[in-house]
Write a protein that holds these residues in place. Structure first.
Motif, PDB file in Angstrom:
ATOM      1  N   ARG A  28       1.994   1.855  -3.562  1.00  0.00           N
ATOM      2  CA  ARG A  28       0.909   2.451  -4.350  1.00  0.00           C
ATOM      3  C   ARG A  28       0.745   3.933  -4.005  1.00  0.00           C
ATOM      4  N   GLU A  29       0.899   4.295  -2.753  1.00  0.00           N
ATOM      5  CA  GLU A  29       0.869   5.709  -2.355  1.00  0.00           C
ATOM      6  C   GLU A  29       1.982   6.479  -3.058  1.00  0.00           C
TER       7      GLU A  29
ATOM      8  N   GLU B 207       0.816  -1.215   0.000  1.00  0.00           N
ATOM      9  CA  GLU B 207       0.000   0.000   0.000  1.00  0.00           C
ATOM     10  C   GLU B 207       0.849   1.265   0.000  1.00  0.00           C
TER      11      GLU B 207
END
Length: 367
Positions: free
Chosen positions: A358-359, A355
């Protein structure tokens, strides 16, 4: 198969840099040192590996300066990352055999990083190893492939999956070759120089971050070589400290591999992909390793000033993430990053949740 080289007078002589099993020579003294080595070593023959670009632009200037009684053969390869594979190696091994190469032969690799990586691998594996000299002709290969002895080829689109660490007899760095390059190639090499500042030398980063003219970098090449050499000397086989050189490369290599295989997105030069990787991994460093947000924004600003943004959609990001599982630094099924705690202070073996990656892409894509 064949290739060519260039030379221009330089006002000063830079001191050579010694690594555990090799030495890097600069400018005029480089040719002198090579010829002394050739005169002292009884090579049976000399094979100069080139591609169509260095054949045209470099070999005519380099070849007349080579002083040896040994027979010289020119082998030309097709340029490009897509040709850095076992099929090309097999062709060259066959040509070497046909031309009578033996264990007392010398290979001179005259070209950029693709050619020196692959040429070194070919030499290191032919008849269980023949000696080779690297003559890097691009900025990227001068500041990156010139030191450390990493040789290798790609496995499909997967970067440098096959290879060995074997240092050349010597490396000849002739900054005059930069005059033969288009600006895009220079910019690609500049990305690796910026990386050297980020991982080791904040003052060097500051100097480079204010640089706009890629053809005025000759005096700075040695600084980059010194930075990389110091790391390699401490950790020749990448067990610990040498991993810092991978900053930007975990995601950068994944992006480079994805773009190489996907016809819907522009193929990137190594430095262009690594520049994106460094922006992404700077953000990851902020989220995981204490890098200040101001430093992340500065890094993004500097790279965006030199490199055009690539617009990734969700499909692209997903497929880039799929390539991460093939990264050479992985162990026990875990993807490990080299990151920054601050500019000049790298940290290694950092595990990063998906995650956060992806950020990082969202951060990169946002103006």
């Amino acid at each position: 198969m064949i290739f060519y080289l260039y030379f221009v007078p330089i006002a000063h002589i830079m001191k050579s840099i010694k690594t555990p099993n090799s030495i890097v020579h600069f400018s005029d003294i480089a040719i002198e040192k090579m010829n002394v080595h050739l005169s002292k070593t009884d090579y049976s023959n000399v094979f100069i590996i080139v591609d169509e670009n260095t054949h045209e632009h470099c070999l005519p200037l380099f070849l007349p300066k080579v002083e040896t009684d040994a027979a010289i053969e020119i082998i030309e390869l097709e340029s490009g990352e897509e040709n850095k594979n076992i099929e090309t190696c097999t062709q060259v091994w066959s040509v070497l055999s046909e031309l009578g190469a033996d264990r007392k032969s010398l290979m001179i690799n005259l070209g950029g990083g693709v050619l020196t990586d692959m040429g070194g691998f070919i030499a290191a594996t032919f008849k269980r190893g023949i000696q080779f000299i690297n003559v890097p002709t691009t900025l990227l290969s001068m500041v990156d492939a010139s030191v450390g002895g990493k040789t290798g080829i790609d496995l499909g689109a997967l970067k440098n999956q096959i290879g060995v660490i074997v240092e050349p007899e010597m490396v000849l760095i002739l900054p005059e070759f930069l005059n033969t390059l288009e600006e895009r190639q220079l910019r690609s090499g500049f990305a690796e120089m910026l990386k050297h500042g980020l991982i080791q030398d904040p003052a060097y980063w500051e100097i480079l971050s204010k640089t706009n003219h890629y053809r005025d970098l000759s005096a700075l090449i040695k600084t980059s070589v010194e930075i990389k050499a110091a790391v390699v000397i401490e950790d020749p086989t990448e067990q610990h400290k040498r991993k810092v050189l991978n900053f930007g490369h975990t995601l950068g290599h994944a992006i480079e591999s994805y773009c190489l295989e996907n016809n819907d997105i522009k193929t990137l030069l190594h430095g262009e992909a690594i520049a994106i990787g460094m922006i992404l991994e700077a953000f990851v460093s902020y989220k995981t390793s204490g890098l200040a947000l101001d430093a992340v924004l500065e890094i993004k600003k500097v790279f965006n000033a030199h490199f055009s943004k690539v617009h990734f959609i969700d499909k692209d990001i997903n497929q880039c993430l799929d390539y991460l599982k093939f990264d050479k630094k992985n162990s026990h099924g875990e993807i490990k990053f080299a990151l920054l705690s601050k500019i000049g202070n790298p940290v290694i073996d950092v595990l990063v949740p998906e995650e956060i990656i992806r950020e990082a892409f969202v951060f990169y894509l946002n103006d």
